[in-house]
Design an enzyme around this catalytic site. Structure first.
Site, short mmCIF file in Angstrom:
data_model
loop_
_atom_site.label_atom_id
_atom_site.label_comp_id
_atom_site.label_asym_id
_atom_site.label_seq_id
_atom_site.Cartn_x
_atom_site.Cartn_y
_atom_site.Cartn_z
N ASP A 105 -3.47 -4.25 -7.23
CA ASP A 105 -3.87 -3.18 -6.32
C ASP A 105 -2.99 -1.95 -6.54
OD1 ASP A 105 -5.69 -4.92 -5.20
OD2 ASP A 105 -4.33 -5.51 -3.57
N1 URA Z 1 -3.47 -10.17 -4.64
C1 URA Z 1 -3.63 -9.03 -3.93
O1 URA Z 1 -4.03 -9.07 -2.79
N2 URA Z 1 -3.34 -7.86 -4.54
C2 URA Z 1 -2.88 -7.76 -5.79
O2 URA Z 1 -2.62 -6.66 -6.29
C3 URA Z 1 -2.71 -8.96 -6.52
C4 URA Z 1 -3.01 -10.15 -5.92
#
Ligand code: URA
Length: 246
Positions: A105
């Site tokens: 993310d």
């Molecule tokens: N899980 C998430 O919620 N976000 C990420 O960036 C990676 C794994």
């Protein structure tokens, strides 16, 4: 490949002898990243694309990198509005189609693998291959044994059931806690949603390991390194083995 002289690079490719390579460069037949190279002693670096009379030559092998993703950048090839991880990496990597394996993310930090080896990338993302990813999450509220059990059993989310994962509580406080999570799936917002289902909003998330690879000491957000042969072997072994803990 570390930096190597252009005439040597051409000779090593088997296309020309060293003296023929020098002549080819002086004759303007050689381009590095689309720009005519006039100096046989110019250095060719990892990811540079060298052409001789229009033909790509030399080091067109598969490439593997580890990148320490900072917060605030998208895991995408290019985006017209936001900064992406590819904006922080040498352009030669995009030219070679070296791209991120999976996504983190925008606000997640940590370890991202990049490669133009589509087969390995696919295997690394295949949940059946059991390649564990390790995250460190700072979450709202106090983590306790009921959360550990929920992760252990797998968590039903609105659109899929998250497979059993492992949660270790590193710090438990009334306001915030820190948990270490091992998961082998990589669905959209998976870790955040698993914590969310247990009533803990994730405040920060960091990926500390992908299979056997961890962020080397001293590496800073925004840094990238080429995987060593040893790191690559470990990664390949992780894909091949039954179960690989991060
Ligand atoms: N899980 C998430 O919620 N976000 C990420 O960036 C990676 C794994």
């Amino acid at each position: 490949m570390s930096a190597v002289r252009l005439d040597k690079y051409l000779a090593q490719s088997g296309q020309r002898t060293r003296s023929e390579a020098v002549r080819a460069v002086r004759a303007g037949q050689v381009r590095v990243n689309d720009v005519i190279a006039r100096d046989p002693a110019a250095k060719v670096k990892d990811g540079d694309v060298v052409t001789l009379m229009g033909e790509v030559i030399g080091d067109d092998a598969l490439q593997y990198y580890l990148f320490y993703k900072p917060s605030g950048v998208l895991t995408a090839a290019r985006d017209s509005h936001a900064q992406t991880v590819m904006d922080l990496l040498p352009e030669a990597l995009s030219r070679r189609k070296v791209l991120p394996v999976g996504r983190l993310d925008k606000d997640t930090t940590g370890l991202l693998i990049l490669t133009n080896d589509g087969t390995l990338a696919h295997s690394l993302l295949d949940p059946k291959r059991h390649v564990w990813k390790r995250y460190i999450a700072r979450v709202e509220g106090r983590l306790d044994e009921s959360d550990v059990r929920a992760f252990e059993e797998g968590i039903q989310l609105s659109d899929f059931e998250a497979k059993p994962a492992k949660l270790a509580i590193l710090e438990a406080g009334d306001e915030t806690s820190i948990g270490e999570v091992l998961v082998r799936e990589g669905k959209f917002h998976q870790v955040k949603r698993m914590f969310g289902a247990c009533g803990h909003e994730v405040l920060t998330l960091h990926r500390a390991a992908f299979g056997p690879l961890t962020i080397p000491e001293g590496m800073q957000p925004g840094d990238h390194i080429k995987l060593t042969d040893e790191q690559l072997s470990l990664l390949r072994a992780a894909v091949a083995s039954e179960e690989t803990h991060a």
